[in-house]
Each structure stands twice: as C-alpha cells, then as structure tokens.
Design a protein around this motif. Sequence first.
Motif, mmCIF file in Angstrom:
data_model
loop_
_atom_site.group_PDB
_atom_site.id
_atom_site.type_symbol
_atom_site.label_atom_id
_atom_site.label_comp_id
_atom_site.label_asym_id
_atom_site.label_seq_id
_atom_site.Cartn_x
_atom_site.Cartn_y
_atom_site.Cartn_z
ATOM 1 N N ALA A 9 39.485 47.919 45.990
ATOM 2 C CA ALA A 9 38.778 49.133 45.576
ATOM 3 C C ALA A 9 38.381 49.964 46.796
ATOM 4 O O ALA A 9 38.505 51.195 46.795
ATOM 5 N N ILE A 10 37.889 49.297 47.836
ATOM 6 C CA ILE A 10 37.530 50.002 49.077
ATOM 7 C C ILE A 10 38.759 50.665 49.671
ATOM 8 O O ILE A 10 38.719 51.833 50.093
ATOM 9 N N LEU A 27 34.526 54.280 44.178
ATOM 10 C CA LEU A 27 35.378 53.107 44.385
ATOM 11 C C LEU A 27 34.920 52.304 45.594
ATOM 12 O O LEU A 27 34.797 51.072 45.531
ATOM 13 N N LEU A 35 40.801 44.775 39.321
ATOM 14 C CA LEU A 35 40.746 46.168 39.755
ATOM 15 C C LEU A 35 41.103 47.097 38.597
ATOM 16 O O LEU A 35 40.411 48.087 38.336
ATOM 17 N N THR A 92 30.038 44.961 45.314
ATOM 18 C CA THR A 92 30.479 43.664 44.801
ATOM 19 C C THR A 92 30.477 42.605 45.897
ATOM 20 O O THR A 92 30.029 41.470 45.687
ATOM 21 N N SER A 141 31.534 50.629 44.903
ATOM 22 C CA SER A 141 31.637 49.497 43.973
ATOM 23 C C SER A 141 32.211 48.274 44.683
ATOM 24 O O SER A 141 31.770 47.144 44.441
ATOM 25 N N GLY A 142 33.183 48.504 45.564
ATOM 26 C CA GLY A 142 33.758 47.391 46.324
ATOM 27 C C GLY A 142 32.752 46.771 47.278
ATOM 28 O O GLY A 142 32.581 45.545 47.325
ATOM 29 N N SER A 192 43.651 39.588 41.648
ATOM 30 C CA SER A 192 42.671 40.601 42.048
ATOM 31 C C SER A 192 43.001 41.962 41.445
ATOM 32 O O SER A 192 42.101 42.722 41.068
ATOM 33 N N ALA A 227 39.479 41.922 44.653
ATOM 34 C CA ALA A 227 39.447 43.180 43.898
ATOM 35 C C ALA A 227 38.526 44.185 44.577
ATOM 36 O O ALA A 227 38.817 45.386 44.610
ATOM 37 N N ALA A 228 37.406 43.705 45.107
ATOM 38 C CA ALA A 228 36.466 44.588 45.802
ATOM 39 C C ALA A 228 37.099 45.199 47.046
ATOM 40 O O ALA A 228 36.939 46.407 47.324
ATOM 41 N N VAL A 229 37.836 44.391 47.795
ATOM 42 C CA VAL A 229 38.520 44.892 48.993
ATOM 43 C C VAL A 229 39.569 45.934 48.610
ATOM 44 O O VAL A 229 39.706 46.976 49.277
ATOM 45 N N TYR A 246 32.012 41.290 38.976
ATOM 46 C CA TYR A 246 32.375 42.541 39.639
ATOM 47 C C TYR A 246 31.372 43.618 39.240
ATOM 48 O O TYR A 246 30.955 43.693 38.076
#
Length: 458
Positions: free
Chosen positions: A342-343, A49, A27, A56, A52-53, A23, A338-340, A70
């Motif tokens: 980014a958050i 960020l 990112l 996604t 985007s998370g 992940s 990766a989304a998590v 993503y």
Amino acid sequence: MSNQHIVLDVRDVPKKSKWLLFSLQHLFAMFGSTILVPFLTDLSTAVALVSSGLGTLAYLIVTRGQIPAYLGSSFAFITPITSAMAIGGVGGVMVGSFLAGIVYGILSLLITAFGTDWIVKVLPPIVVGPVIIVIGLGLAPTAIDMAMNVDGEYSGIHLSAALVTLLVTIIGSLLFRGFFGLIPILIGIITGYLYSLIISAITNVQVVNTSGVQAAWQQIISSNSVGEFFQAIFIAPEFVIPFVNYNPLEVINFSIVLLMVPVAVVTVAEHIGDQMVLSKVTGKNFIKQPGLHRSILGDGVATVIASVLGGPPNTTYGENIGVLAITRVFSVFVVGGAAVLAIFFGFIGIVTELIASIPTPVMGGVSILLFGIIASSGLRMLVDNEIDLGIKRNLVIASVILVIGIGGAYIDIPLGDVNVEITSMALSALVGLILNLVLPGKESGYGNGNMFATPDEE
C-alpha cells in the motif's frame, strides 16, 4: 476451532513464492473502501494508501505482532471530516483526527487500569448498535447523490454506471469464489470504470475523465533517461504536515473538537467488535492476549500517524477479516506485506491518477452497498447480543438515536464569537448514552452480556 484447518498461523512466515500473492489479496480487499473515504472527503488517495500502510505496520508493532489486522480509512469519520473541512480546512481535519487518536490512547490507559467491564456499561449494544446504523444511513444521501446526479442535476447515463457497478459488486459478493470472491468491490469498480469508458464513447457524455492518466503515461513513455523514467513513475504524495503546511494552533477550535473527537467513541465500539470477530476466526483470545488495551492503542497510533501526514483516520477493516476467514492464512507477515505494498502504491503517480479518474457514479454505486452494510452491521450487533426491542426501554433508546442521527438534528452553541455545533451523529450518541444511564432497567441494554466472549468461553 481446530488448528488443523489453519494454513498459516499468526506468527508463521509464508514461503516467498506465496507471500506476494497472499499480501495482494489483502491489498485488493481493502483497496476499494480505503480510497473511497478520501474520494468522498477531498483528501489525497495516495496519502490515504501510505498512511493506511504505515498505520498497519505501527499497529502490528504495538500489538507485538500478535493480531493479524489491517487498518484502512474509517467510514465513521466521513461526515465529521466534511464538516470540519468547511470550518478549518485540511489542517483542521488533521488536528481533529490527531485528537481522536489521543482519545484511543486515553481509553487504552483506562482499560489497562480498570479492565474491560466498564466499557460495556458505558457503551452497551443498545447504544452502539443504533449509532452504527446512523453512520451507515446518514451517508445514504451522499451515495445516492453520487450515483445519479451531476452538479445537482439528474443524469440517467451516470445512474446507469452506478447501477452496473452495484449489480456486479452484489453478484461478486454472492457468487464469486476463491480469489475473486475476496475482491468483489474492486471487480465492481473495474467493471463500472470500463462501462463508463464505453458509455462515454457511445453517448459523447463524459462520464470518466482519463486526461490525468494519459498525461502520466505520456510522461513515462517519453522519458529520455533512466532518471526521467523513475521521476515519471515515482511521485511523492501531497502530504499535509503540521507546522509545514499549516499551523495547528491557528486552525483548531472547539467546533472541530466536537465534530471529530466523539466519533472515536463509536469507532472504538467497532474496533471491539472486530477484535471479537478476529478472535473467533483465529481461535485465539485477542481481548486477553495481547489485550484490548494494546489493540486500541495500536488503532490510536495509526490514526495519529495518518493525521500528521494528511490522511483520514484509520480503523481495523472487516474486509480483511473476511480474507482471513476464507483463506485461513492468519500470518501477520502477510498483513505486513500488504501494508508495504500500500505504501509503495501511494508513491506511483500513474496509480494515483488512475484512482482519481474513477467516475463519481461508479463510487456511488459501490457506496450504496458499503454504506448499507455499515447500517446492517449495527443491526447485527443488536441481534448477536440478543437485544430485546420488545422491552420499551430498549425501543425508546434505539428509536431516539435513529431519528436524531438520521434526521440531521444538531445543537448550535454560541461561545463568544464562535458557534459550536454538535452534529447529528455526535448528538445521537450523546443522547443515547444519557438515556442509557438515566432510564431504569439497564440490564436489558446489555443483551446476553457476551460482548467479550471468545471461542473457548462461549
């Protein structure tokens, strides 16, 4: 494409020992580009960020967890956002982004009802390719200004930081392998940042301002309790929420609609291209299953989510498709991870300050390459679809789109007390669409007619 080369398929769950690493690669791949858009448009990088998370995760839900894509900040909206900001502030930009997201939803309904053939007729490669070139080259003056000027004045020291960043990014893109080959943009930014620190110390010219980072770090180390420590670490991003921070009905006007909404047509074309590449990389047919209507709807939902938080519009990222192709890890759970992350990063104050401290010439150096790649992808669309520019019709359409778009032509329409401006990008796309519809010999503009071909059909 044989499945024996796949490390993890789309619905495979990775082992916990590797999940975080997989992940993180995604990112890092999206990080440089995603933060560049808010950097250029004066939006919040932290909100970008987070949005985007969340976007996604929404995309993965809408596509039923079947497309490992993503979504990050869209470059196509940079110029419209800047213009809309001058008219209606951040609130106006968010309303325009919201309406652009609604366009995705409408197109999704049309695709559900009528299939995909009509898209090629409305958006053939001979129109979409040159418009994408306009997006990249239209941003070129911004990249050069960031790279070499300070308050409009030439600075050799700042230019050196841009060139170092650009050189390292190019070398990384061509020569780095393995994990480092996935993050050349991030490596270029880090190298440019370190160079800026060194050159600032040597010359006493402030290329980088780290006061915000130092203040955030000081607040962390001076915490006297666990509560103070977590307060210093976790800081809520500056969300811009409708009816809380602004009234959408007061900021919206026809100029903002014309600035933002037409760009959705271009980004839809980019989205379709990404879906075709994803299908070829994974050996699946995402155009048919879960369907282009779902993927476009997911893109629209992500953009709507960003618009109600104060982030830039989202779009599927080619950088992360590259990660999929290199690693052969297609798992949607990895992309979701990766989304998590980014958050999570969006809520860490010192990370936000560190991003904000990246010198303008460093981002300018990266932008020179990234904006050029956007323009080159437009050329690639023409080549991949075997568009013959020896045919006068194709040559005329491409030439008119390029000169109108890059030249900065626009139309100013007075409507009562308000002047509505159709910007060069929207105007070039509109003129291209009209020319394609009225000029004879439409078949030549479709090229090989293979826009929606997938591995099994080629």
